[in-house]
Scaffold this motif. Sequence first.
Motif, PDB file in Angstrom:
ATOM      1  N   ARG A  13       0.848  -1.192   0.000  1.00  0.00           N
ATOM      2  CA  ARG A  13       0.000   0.000   0.000  1.00  0.00           C
ATOM      3  C   ARG A  13       0.883   1.242   0.000  1.00  0.00           C
ATOM      4  O   ARG A  13       1.873   1.315   0.720  1.00  0.00           O
ATOM      5  N   CYS A  14       0.493   2.230  -0.796  1.00  0.00           N
ATOM      6  CA  CYS A  14       1.217   3.489  -0.864  1.00  0.00           C
ATOM      7  C   CYS A  14       0.844   4.337   0.351  1.00  0.00           C
ATOM      8  O   CYS A  14      -0.345   4.545   0.627  1.00  0.00           O
ATOM      9  N   SER A  15       1.843   4.836   1.046  1.00  0.00           N
ATOM     10  CA  SER A  15       1.577   5.662   2.218  1.00  0.00           C
ATOM     11  C   SER A  15       1.158   7.084   1.834  1.00  0.00           C
ATOM     12  O   SER A  15       0.649   7.824   2.662  1.00  0.00           O
ATOM     13  N   HIS A  16       1.334   7.446   0.579  1.00  0.00           N
ATOM     14  CA  HIS A  16       0.964   8.794   0.130  1.00  0.00           C
ATOM     15  C   HIS A  16      -0.462   8.839  -0.438  1.00  0.00           C
ATOM     16  O   HIS A  16      -1.282   9.631   0.003  1.00  0.00           O
ATOM     17  N   CYS A  17      -0.764   7.966  -1.413  1.00  0.00           N
ATOM     18  CA  CYS A  17      -2.071   8.023  -2.087  1.00  0.00           C
ATOM     19  C   CYS A  17      -2.987   6.852  -1.725  1.00  0.00           C
ATOM     20  O   CYS A  17      -4.093   6.757  -2.244  1.00  0.00           O
ATOM     21  N   ARG A  40      22.661  -3.440   3.198  1.00  0.00           N
ATOM     22  CA  ARG A  40      21.638  -2.777   4.003  1.00  0.00           C
ATOM     23  C   ARG A  40      20.454  -3.689   4.316  1.00  0.00           C
ATOM     24  O   ARG A  40      19.417  -3.234   4.759  1.00  0.00           O
ATOM     25  N   ASN A  41      20.621  -4.980   4.120  1.00  0.00           N
ATOM     26  CA  ASN A  41      19.543  -5.926   4.416  1.00  0.00           C
ATOM     27  C   ASN A  41      19.610  -6.351   5.876  1.00  0.00           C
ATOM     28  O   ASN A  41      20.662  -6.688   6.385  1.00  0.00           O
ATOM     29  N   ILE A  42      18.477  -6.321   6.558  1.00  0.00           N
ATOM     30  CA  ILE A  42      18.383  -6.800   7.930  1.00  0.00           C
ATOM     31  C   ILE A  42      17.291  -7.851   8.000  1.00  0.00           C
ATOM     32  O   ILE A  42      16.446  -7.935   7.102  1.00  0.00           O
ATOM     33  N   LYS A  43      17.275  -8.624   9.047  1.00  0.00           N
ATOM     34  CA  LYS A  43      16.288  -9.694   9.187  1.00  0.00           C
ATOM     35  C   LYS A  43      14.877  -9.096   9.169  1.00  0.00           C
ATOM     36  O   LYS A  43      14.588  -8.128   9.843  1.00  0.00           O
ATOM     37  N   GLY A  44      14.009  -9.678   8.355  1.00  0.00           N
ATOM     38  CA  GLY A  44      12.635  -9.205   8.248  1.00  0.00           C
ATOM     39  C   GLY A  44      12.460  -8.023   7.312  1.00  0.00           C
ATOM     40  O   GLY A  44      11.405  -7.420   7.267  1.00  0.00           O
ATOM     41  N   PHE A  45      13.498  -7.685   6.535  1.00  0.00           N
ATOM     42  CA  PHE A  45      13.450  -6.544   5.621  1.00  0.00           C
ATOM     43  C   PHE A  45      12.433  -6.766   4.507  1.00  0.00           C
ATOM     44  O   PHE A  45      12.436  -7.796   3.855  1.00  0.00           O
ATOM     45  N   MET A  46      11.547  -5.798   4.322  1.00  0.00           N
ATOM     46  CA  MET A  46      10.629  -5.775   3.183  1.00  0.00           C
ATOM     47  C   MET A  46      10.875  -4.450   2.466  1.00  0.00           C
ATOM     48  O   MET A  46      10.752  -3.385   3.068  1.00  0.00           O
ATOM     49  N   PRO A  47      11.245  -4.506   1.188  1.00  0.00           N
ATOM     50  CA  PRO A  47      11.637  -3.282   0.484  1.00  0.00           C
ATOM     51  C   PRO A  47      10.479  -2.308   0.260  1.00  0.00           C
ATOM     52  O   PRO A  47       9.321  -2.702   0.193  1.00  0.00           O
ATOM     53  N   VAL A  48      10.827  -1.041   0.143  1.00  0.00           N
ATOM     54  CA  VAL A  48       9.872   0.000  -0.236  1.00  0.00           C
ATOM     55  C   VAL A  48       9.954   0.120  -1.752  1.00  0.00           C
ATOM     56  O   VAL A  48      11.038   0.201  -2.322  1.00  0.00           O
ATOM     57  N   LEU A  49       8.799   0.117  -2.404  1.00  0.00           N
ATOM     58  CA  LEU A  49       8.754   0.122  -3.864  1.00  0.00           C
ATOM     59  C   LEU A  49       8.142   1.412  -4.392  1.00  0.00           C
ATOM     60  O   LEU A  49       7.502   2.160  -3.657  1.00  0.00           O
ATOM     61  N   GLY A  50       8.302   1.637  -5.683  1.00  0.00           N
ATOM     62  CA  GLY A  50       7.708   2.791  -6.339  1.00  0.00           C
ATOM     63  C   GLY A  50       6.229   2.580  -6.591  1.00  0.00           C
ATOM     64  O   GLY A  50       5.804   1.507  -7.003  1.00  0.00           O
ATOM     65  N   ASN A  53       0.840   4.758  -9.125  1.00  0.00           N
ATOM     66  CA  ASN A  53      -0.246   5.733  -9.135  1.00  0.00           C
ATOM     67  C   ASN A  53       0.264   7.165  -8.952  1.00  0.00           C
ATOM     68  O   ASN A  53      -0.119   8.060  -9.702  1.00  0.00           O
ATOM     69  N   CYS A  54       1.124   7.390  -7.963  1.00  0.00           N
ATOM     70  CA  CYS A  54       1.605   8.747  -7.686  1.00  0.00           C
ATOM     71  C   CYS A  54       3.088   8.939  -8.028  1.00  0.00           C
ATOM     72  O   CYS A  54       3.626  10.020  -7.845  1.00  0.00           O
ATOM     73  N   ASN A  55       3.758   7.889  -8.505  1.00  0.00           N
ATOM     74  CA  ASN A  55       5.171   7.941  -8.930  1.00  0.00           C
ATOM     75  C   ASN A  55       6.134   8.353  -7.824  1.00  0.00           C
ATOM     76  O   ASN A  55       7.067   9.119  -8.050  1.00  0.00           O
ATOM     77  N   ARG A  56       5.902   7.862  -6.610  1.00  0.00           N
ATOM     78  CA  ARG A  56       6.804   8.112  -5.487  1.00  0.00           C
ATOM     79  C   ARG A  56       7.265   6.774  -4.928  1.00  0.00           C
ATOM     80  O   ARG A  56       6.594   5.771  -5.069  1.00  0.00           O
ATOM     81  N   GLU A  57       8.395   6.767  -4.262  1.00  0.00           N
ATOM     82  CA  GLU A  57       8.922   5.559  -3.619  1.00  0.00           C
ATOM     83  C   GLU A  57       8.260   5.401  -2.261  1.00  0.00           C
ATOM     84  O   GLU A  57       8.889   5.581  -1.218  1.00  0.00           O
ATOM     85  N   THR A  58       6.965   5.086  -2.252  1.00  0.00           N
ATOM     86  CA  THR A  58       6.209   5.055  -0.999  1.00  0.00           C
ATOM     87  C   THR A  58       5.363   3.791  -0.828  1.00  0.00           C
ATOM     88  O   THR A  58       4.559   3.730   0.101  1.00  0.00           O
ATOM     89  N   MET A  59       5.531   2.779  -1.684  1.00  0.00           N
ATOM     90  CA  MET A  59       4.772   1.537  -1.533  1.00  0.00           C
ATOM     91  C   MET A  59       5.432   0.682  -0.462  1.00  0.00           C
ATOM     92  O   MET A  59       6.589   0.284  -0.602  1.00  0.00           O
TER      93      MET A  59
END
Length: 64
Positions: A13-17, A40-50, A53-59
């Motif tokens: 889910r996008c935190s912006h839109c 920069r990977n830590i245990k339980g890491f889930m990446p933030v994606l683009g 819908n709003c073209n920001r790195e906020t998914m």
Amino acid sequence: MPFGPPPVEYNYRCSHCQHEMKINEAIIDVEIAMAEFEGRNIKGFMPVLGCPNCNRETMKFAAD
């Protein structure tokens, strides 16, 4: 099943839109591998994606 089980999809889910979509495990695996390579990977890491819908790195991963 001739090609194995279907891929796992994660709810993001996008935190912006607030746009929601399912992300295939292959995309998540690539992002995690890149984080491991960059150290920069830590245990339980889930990446933030683009967000498409709003073209920001906020998914972000949404557990629900």
